[in-house]
Design a protein around this motif. Structure first.
Motif, PDB file in Angstrom:
ATOM      1  N   VAL A 166       9.685  27.302  10.533  1.00 19.51           N
ATOM      2  CA  VAL A 166       8.336  26.778  10.291  1.00 19.51           C
ATOM      3  C   VAL A 166       7.316  27.917  10.212  1.00 19.51           C
ATOM      4  CG1 VAL A 166       6.484  25.319  11.196  1.00 19.51           C
ATOM      5  CG2 VAL A 166       8.875  24.597  11.409  1.00 19.51           C
ATOM      6  N   THR A 167       6.508  27.910   9.170  1.00 17.03           N
ATOM      7  CA  THR A 167       5.437  28.901   9.014  1.00 17.03           C
ATOM      8  C   THR A 167       4.399  28.699  10.103  1.00 17.03           C
ATOM      9  OG1 THR A 167       5.749  29.052   6.626  1.00 17.03           O
ATOM     10  CG2 THR A 167       3.611  29.725   7.488  1.00 17.03           C
ATOM     11  N   ARG A 168       4.067  29.789  10.813  1.00 16.47           N
ATOM     12  CA  ARG A 168       3.137  29.686  11.926  1.00 16.47           C
ATOM     13  C   ARG A 168       1.840  30.420  11.620  1.00 16.47           C
ATOM     14  NH1 ARG A 168       2.266  26.919  14.150  1.00 16.47           N
ATOM     15  NH2 ARG A 168       1.993  27.456  16.315  1.00 16.47           N
ATOM     16  N   PRO A 169       0.739  29.702  11.492  1.00 11.04           N
ATOM     17  CA  PRO A 169      -0.550  30.356  11.264  1.00 11.04           C
ATOM     18  C   PRO A 169      -1.211  30.841  12.550  1.00 11.04           C
ATOM     19  CG  PRO A 169      -0.841  27.995  11.204  1.00 11.04           C
ATOM     20  CD  PRO A 169       0.631  28.233  11.418  1.00 11.04           C
ATOM     21  N   ARG A 170      -0.660  30.458  13.687  1.00 12.04           N
ATOM     22  CA  ARG A 170      -1.241  30.838  14.976  1.00 12.04           C
ATOM     23  C   ARG A 170      -0.141  31.378  15.887  1.00 12.04           C
ATOM     24  NH1 ARG A 170      -4.815  30.098  12.059  1.00 12.04           N
ATOM     25  NH2 ARG A 170      -6.671  28.801  12.276  1.00 12.04           N
ATOM     26  N   GLU A 185       7.203  11.492  28.667  1.00 16.64           N
ATOM     27  CA  GLU A 185       6.702  12.747  28.111  1.00 16.64           C
ATOM     28  C   GLU A 185       7.169  12.904  26.666  1.00 16.64           C
ATOM     29  OE1 GLU A 185       7.950  15.887  30.700  1.00 16.64           O
ATOM     30  OE2 GLU A 185       6.249  15.593  32.077  1.00 16.64           O
ATOM     31  N   LYS A 186       6.249  13.343  25.803  1.00 17.45           N
ATOM     32  CA  LYS A 186       6.566  13.571  24.400  1.00 17.45           C
ATOM     33  C   LYS A 186       6.044  14.953  23.998  1.00 17.45           C
ATOM     34  CE  LYS A 186       8.238   9.457  23.199  1.00 17.45           C
ATOM     35  NZ  LYS A 186       9.601   9.267  22.639  1.00 17.45           N
ATOM     36  N   HIS A 187       6.833  15.629  23.165  1.00 15.94           N
ATOM     37  CA  HIS A 187       6.386  16.887  22.580  1.00 15.94           C
ATOM     38  C   HIS A 187       5.879  16.583  21.173  1.00 15.94           C
ATOM     39  CE1 HIS A 187       8.768  18.507  25.907  1.00 15.94           C
ATOM     40  NE2 HIS A 187       8.048  19.622  25.756  1.00 15.94           N
ATOM     41  N   ILE A 188       4.609  16.931  20.926  1.00 19.73           N
ATOM     42  CA  ILE A 188       3.927  16.554  19.691  1.00 19.73           C
ATOM     43  C   ILE A 188       3.607  17.801  18.861  1.00 19.73           C
ATOM     44  CG2 ILE A 188       1.951  15.317  18.726  1.00 19.73           C
ATOM     45  CD1 ILE A 188       3.791  13.546  20.383  1.00 19.73           C
ATOM     46  N   TRP A 189       3.741  17.652  17.560  1.00 22.34           N
ATOM     47  CA  TRP A 189       3.505  18.757  16.621  1.00 22.34           C
ATOM     48  C   TRP A 189       2.009  19.085  16.569  1.00 22.34           C
ATOM     49  CZ3 TRP A 189       7.842  19.836  13.075  1.00 22.34           C
ATOM     50  CH2 TRP A 189       7.609  20.910  12.212  1.00 22.34           C
ATOM     51  N   THR A 190       1.677  20.352  16.888  1.00 22.05           N
ATOM     52  CA  THR A 190       0.277  20.810  16.879  1.00 22.05           C
ATOM     53  C   THR A 190       0.229  22.182  16.204  1.00 22.05           C
ATOM     54  OG1 THR A 190       0.624  21.671  19.124  1.00 22.05           O
ATOM     55  CG2 THR A 190      -0.435  19.524  18.936  1.00 22.05           C
ATOM     56  N   THR A 191       0.043  22.187  14.905  1.00 24.57           N
ATOM     57  CA  THR A 191       0.103  23.433  14.139  1.00 24.57           C
ATOM     58  C   THR A 191      -0.948  24.429  14.583  1.00 24.57           C
ATOM     59  OG1 THR A 191       1.004  22.314  12.181  1.00 24.57           O
ATOM     60  CG2 THR A 191      -0.106  24.426  11.813  1.00 24.57           C
ATOM     61  N   PHE A 192      -2.189  23.968  14.828  1.00 25.07           N
ATOM     62  CA  PHE A 192      -3.293  24.902  15.028  1.00 25.07           C
ATOM     63  C   PHE A 192      -3.724  25.079  16.472  1.00 25.07           C
ATOM     64  CE2 PHE A 192      -3.456  23.823  10.565  1.00 25.07           C
ATOM     65  CZ  PHE A 192      -3.664  25.062   9.987  1.00 25.07           C
ATOM     66  N   SER A 193      -3.656  24.037  17.296  1.00 29.56           N
ATOM     67  CA  SER A 193      -3.971  24.178  18.716  1.00 29.56           C
ATOM     68  C   SER A 193      -3.530  22.915  19.439  1.00 29.56           C
ATOM     69  CB  SER A 193      -5.478  24.397  18.937  1.00 29.56           C
ATOM     70  OG  SER A 193      -6.191  23.162  18.852  1.00 29.56           O
ATOM     71  N   ASP A 194      -3.518  22.967  20.761  1.00 29.90           N
ATOM     72  CA  ASP A 194      -3.085  21.795  21.524  1.00 29.90           C
ATOM     73  C   ASP A 194      -4.129  20.683  21.490  1.00 29.90           C
ATOM     74  OD1 ASP A 194      -5.032  22.859  23.179  1.00 29.90           O
ATOM     75  OD2 ASP A 194      -3.691  23.328  24.832  1.00 29.90           O
ATOM     76  N   PHE A 232      -0.114  22.252   5.049  1.00 29.46           N
ATOM     77  CA  PHE A 232       0.787  21.918   6.149  1.00 29.46           C
ATOM     78  C   PHE A 232       1.050  20.411   6.271  1.00 29.46           C
ATOM     79  CE2 PHE A 232      -1.263  25.908   7.240  1.00 29.46           C
ATOM     80  CZ  PHE A 232      -0.191  26.685   7.661  1.00 29.46           C
ATOM     81  N   ALA A 233       0.604  19.614   5.317  1.00 31.39           N
ATOM     82  CA  ALA A 233       0.574  18.157   5.488  1.00 31.39           C
ATOM     83  C   ALA A 233       1.940  17.529   5.718  1.00 31.39           C
ATOM     84  CB  ALA A 233      -0.111  17.504   4.290  1.00 31.39           C
ATOM     85  N   TRP A 234       2.969  17.969   4.981  1.00 31.32           N
ATOM     86  CA  TRP A 234       4.284  17.305   5.084  1.00 31.32           C
ATOM     87  C   TRP A 234       5.258  18.207   5.837  1.00 31.32           C
ATOM     88  CZ3 TRP A 234       5.320  12.339   3.483  1.00 31.32           C
ATOM     89  CH2 TRP A 234       6.653  11.925   3.594  1.00 31.32           C
ATOM     90  N   LYS A 235       5.845  17.664   6.893  1.00 36.25           N
ATOM     91  CA  LYS A 235       6.786  18.427   7.707  1.00 36.25           C
ATOM     92  C   LYS A 235       8.213  17.930   7.484  1.00 36.25           C
ATOM     93  CE  LYS A 235       2.794  19.279   9.990  1.00 36.25           C
ATOM     94  NZ  LYS A 235       1.491  18.758   9.576  1.00 36.25           N
ATOM     95  N   GLU A 236       9.112  18.872   7.317  1.00 34.69           N
ATOM     96  CA  GLU A 236      10.543  18.550   7.212  1.00 34.69           C
ATOM     97  C   GLU A 236      11.320  19.635   7.931  1.00 34.69           C
ATOM     98  OE1 GLU A 236      14.077  18.087   3.874  1.00 34.69           O
ATOM     99  OE2 GLU A 236      11.997  17.728   3.265  1.00 34.69           O
ATOM    100  N   VAL A 237      12.010  19.257   8.996  1.00 31.47           N
ATOM    101  CA  VAL A 237      12.781  20.222   9.777  1.00 31.47           C
ATOM    102  C   VAL A 237      13.806  20.901   8.866  1.00 31.47           C
ATOM    103  CG1 VAL A 237      14.411  20.509  11.686  1.00 31.47           C
ATOM    104  CG2 VAL A 237      12.455  18.958  11.927  1.00 31.47           C
ATOM    105  N   GLY A 238      13.931  22.213   9.028  1.00 32.40           N
ATOM    106  CA  GLY A 238      14.841  22.975   8.185  1.00 32.40           C
ATOM    107  C   GLY A 238      14.138  23.628   7.005  1.00 32.40           C
ATOM    108  N   THR A 239      12.813  23.384   6.901  1.00 28.28           N
ATOM    109  CA  THR A 239      12.012  24.028   5.860  1.00 28.28           C
ATOM    110  C   THR A 239      10.867  24.791   6.526  1.00 28.28           C
ATOM    111  OG1 THR A 239      10.351  22.281   5.523  1.00 28.28           O
ATOM    112  CG2 THR A 239      12.470  22.010   4.405  1.00 28.28           C
ATOM    113  N   THR A 240      10.073  25.476   5.710  1.00 32.02           N
ATOM    114  CA  THR A 240       8.921  26.205   6.243  1.00 32.02           C
ATOM    115  C   THR A 240       7.789  25.268   6.638  1.00 32.02           C
ATOM    116  OG1 THR A 240       7.974  26.482   4.035  1.00 32.02           O
ATOM    117  CG2 THR A 240       9.446  28.228   4.825  1.00 32.02           C
ATOM    118  N   CYS A 241       7.857  24.001   6.176  1.00 34.84           N
ATOM    119  CA  CYS A 241       6.822  23.002   6.460  1.00 34.84           C
ATOM    120  C   CYS A 241       5.449  23.413   5.927  1.00 34.84           C
ATOM    121  CB  CYS A 241       6.744  22.702   7.961  1.00 34.84           C
ATOM    122  SG  CYS A 241       8.267  21.994   8.617  1.00 34.84           S
TER     123      CYS A 241
END
Length: 558
Positions: A166-170, A185-194, A232-241
């Protein structure tokens, strides 16, 4: 609305799309019934954008949008027909880009009636922060409570899953742990901040919600829409997202929606990435973004003037493919963010980038870093006002203004629609007090002003602010009078050596030669013919000698 149906079928493949298609078409019809004001159907050389915050200018006990209108009408309306307001919604972090409610105005700024009054002074550009929403938003809070309406609105992910591609901007972790109301407990996708929770566009209901927001903005007077962090809108595991084919399809869907609801609305994609990926958002030239941010421009201009060497800038400009008549570039030098470095990686050698970063740090600039797949960190953004980026602390104001005007001549004359950040227009220096107050590097270029204070500074003809403001105002006025600066007019880049950045703009009825001396010394070149500088009226024949940081806009004369 055949295109909309086809887009939905591509995005959701085997899912049933009939109901969501009906909902979108019904919502479009509602918007069309509400919009009565005609929209400009294209752009021209008179179009310029002012980038600003809604609380940029302040008075005691007055909504800041009301105060902004005073400032705009007095000083800026004759220069900027378009105003880009950075997010003016209730928010919890990132100076507005962590939106609590997409359909409300931050009460400190005013209300929708204040926005409507502003649309009488300018065409307005809204930010559509469509990739993520605040952790304190009703949507996310209802998700945490277990409200089924918001089930699957956000991306739950097992932290054991390999997300290394996954491409990480942060530099912070990609997943953030939250506890649901039931204790789970759930782990949630947060590209830019928590505090910025990514939306899950795999859920058609989430997409439908954001289309409703998009159409609501059109109803409130938005004629330009900036799609923030859309890559970053569409996420697919195994890609850069990032830049997923379904992300592009979502942008195309948004384009179809606004074309159907309010033809003339301009969609702009904000993707701070290398040029090839950025221009991919033009689609086929008719079906995706109308404009893309010209992200390589700020660091290339900075590098050229910083080193007194325009070789990389000239080479880059010479390789710019012309856009079609339905697309163009959104050009800028400064914004609320820093000066991004990723777009020039591959254009300028990495060691030269790192050297420039270190030299700017020595002069007071701050730097943000990103995490690489191997765990190392690289600078991705220089935090500094563009005025201070171009200059050393020991420089005189005379030199500061010359360099700054040369940079803005480049901005105002390249193909595309130019946008000027309010801090640049006001000749702002680095705001270290702002950084100290917020703890954020980006605050160095986000200073706010009292209306009385800024008016007093602009009235002082000896001040740096006055000299910058009047200088940029003059060249804006000259730009608007030249058909050759139409955003889609052709460009022919000229090579007069590393000291001069030069090109010819060519429209149907006229042409202009634009020359910039990038150095603090004399620089010469030769043009065959007789020319008049449209800025000063001065006439040139053959041999041309440019003073330090001088620029000329030369029109051939008989």
């Amino acid at each position: 609305m055949k295109n909309i149906k086809e887009r939905l079928a591509f995005i959701y493949e085997d899912q049933s799309i009939e109901e969501i298609e009906k909902s979108i078409c019904k919502r479009i019809s509602e918007t069309k019934d509400k919009l009565l004001k005609p929209r400009k159907q294209s752009w021209d050389e008179k179009d310029l954008v002012l980038i600003t915050y809604g609380d940029q200018f302040q008075e005691n006990d007055r909504p800041t949008l009301e105060t902004f209108k005073k400032m705009f009408d007095r000083y800026l309306a004759d220069k900027f027909p378009i105003v880009h307001f950075l997010p003016f919604f209730p928010y919890t972090s990132d100076d507005g880009f962590s939106v609590v409610d997409y359909k409300k105005i931050n009460p400190l700024l005013g209300d929708w009636e204040d926005v409507e009054r502003l649309t009488n002074s300018a065409r307005i550009m809204f930010d559509d922060v469509c990739n993520h929403i605040s952790s304190k938003s009703e949507w996310f809070q209802e998700y945490l409570k277990g409200n089924l309406e918001y089930d699957n609105f956000f991306i739950e992910m097992n932290p054991a899953v390999d997300l290394s591609m996954v491409t990480r901007p942060r530099a912070h972790p990609l997943l953030t742990k939250f506890t649901l109301a039931n204790g789970e407990e759930k782990h949630i996708w947060t590209t830019f901040s928590d505090d910025q929770i990514d939306l899950n566009f795999r859920n058609p209901q989430a997409l439908l919600k954001m289309i409703d927001v998009l159409l609501f903005y059109l109803e409130q007077g938005a004629e330009y829409i900036r799609l923030d962090a859309i890559g970053f809108a569409w996420k697919e595991v195994g890609t850069t997202c990032i830049h997923h084919e379904k992300t592009h399809e979502i942008v195309k869907l948004f384009r179809d929606v606004v074309d159907e609801a309010a033809k003339g609305t301009v969609i702009i994609t904000e993707t701070n990435v290398p040029h090839k990926d950025n221009v991919a958002y033009f689609g086929n030239g008719h079906d995706e973004a109308h404009m893309v941010y010209q992200f390589p421009l700020p660091p290339l201009v900075l590098n050229a003037i910083h080193n007194g060497n325009g070789s990389a800038l000239t080479n880059w400009a010479s390789q710019l493919s012309p856009t079609g008549k339905d697309t163009t570039f959104f050009n800028f030098l400064a914004s609320h963010d820093g000066i991004g470095l990723n777009p020039i990686r591959g254009i300028i050698p990495e060691e030269e980038i790192l050297s420039m970063v270190e030299e700017l740090k020595q002069e007071g600039a701050l730097v943000n870093y990103k995490k690489n797949p191997d765990g190392s960190e690289s600078p991705y953004e220089i935090n500094v006002t563009f005025l201070d980026a171009l200059n050393k602390q020991a420089d005189t104001d005379e030199v500061r203004v010359k360099r700054f005007m040369a940079a803005h001549s480049i901005l105002l004359t390249l193909p595309g629609v130019p946008a000027i950040y309010i801090q640049s227009m006001l000749g702002s220096r680095n705001d270290y007090e702002g950084v100290k107050k917020t703890g954020m590097n980006r605050s160095i270029n986000r200073q706010k002003y009292t209306l009385l204070g800024i008016e007093q500074e602009l009235a002082n003809e000896e001040s740096l602010r006055f000299k910058v403001f009047s200088g940029i105002s003059k060249i804006i006025s000259a730009r608007k009078a030249q058909e050759a600066f139409h955003p889609n007019a052709a460009m022919e880049v000229l090579d007069f050596g590393k000291s001069i950045f030069a090109f010819k703009r060519i429209s149907q009825n006229e042409s202009l030669y634009v020359l910039h001396n990038l150095t603090n010394g004399q620089a010469g070149c030769e043009l065959n013919g007789r020319f008049q500088d449209v800025l000063t009226g001065e006439v040139f024949n053959g041999e041309i000698e440019l003073n330090p940081y001088q620029f000329l806009w030369l029109k051939p004369t008989n």
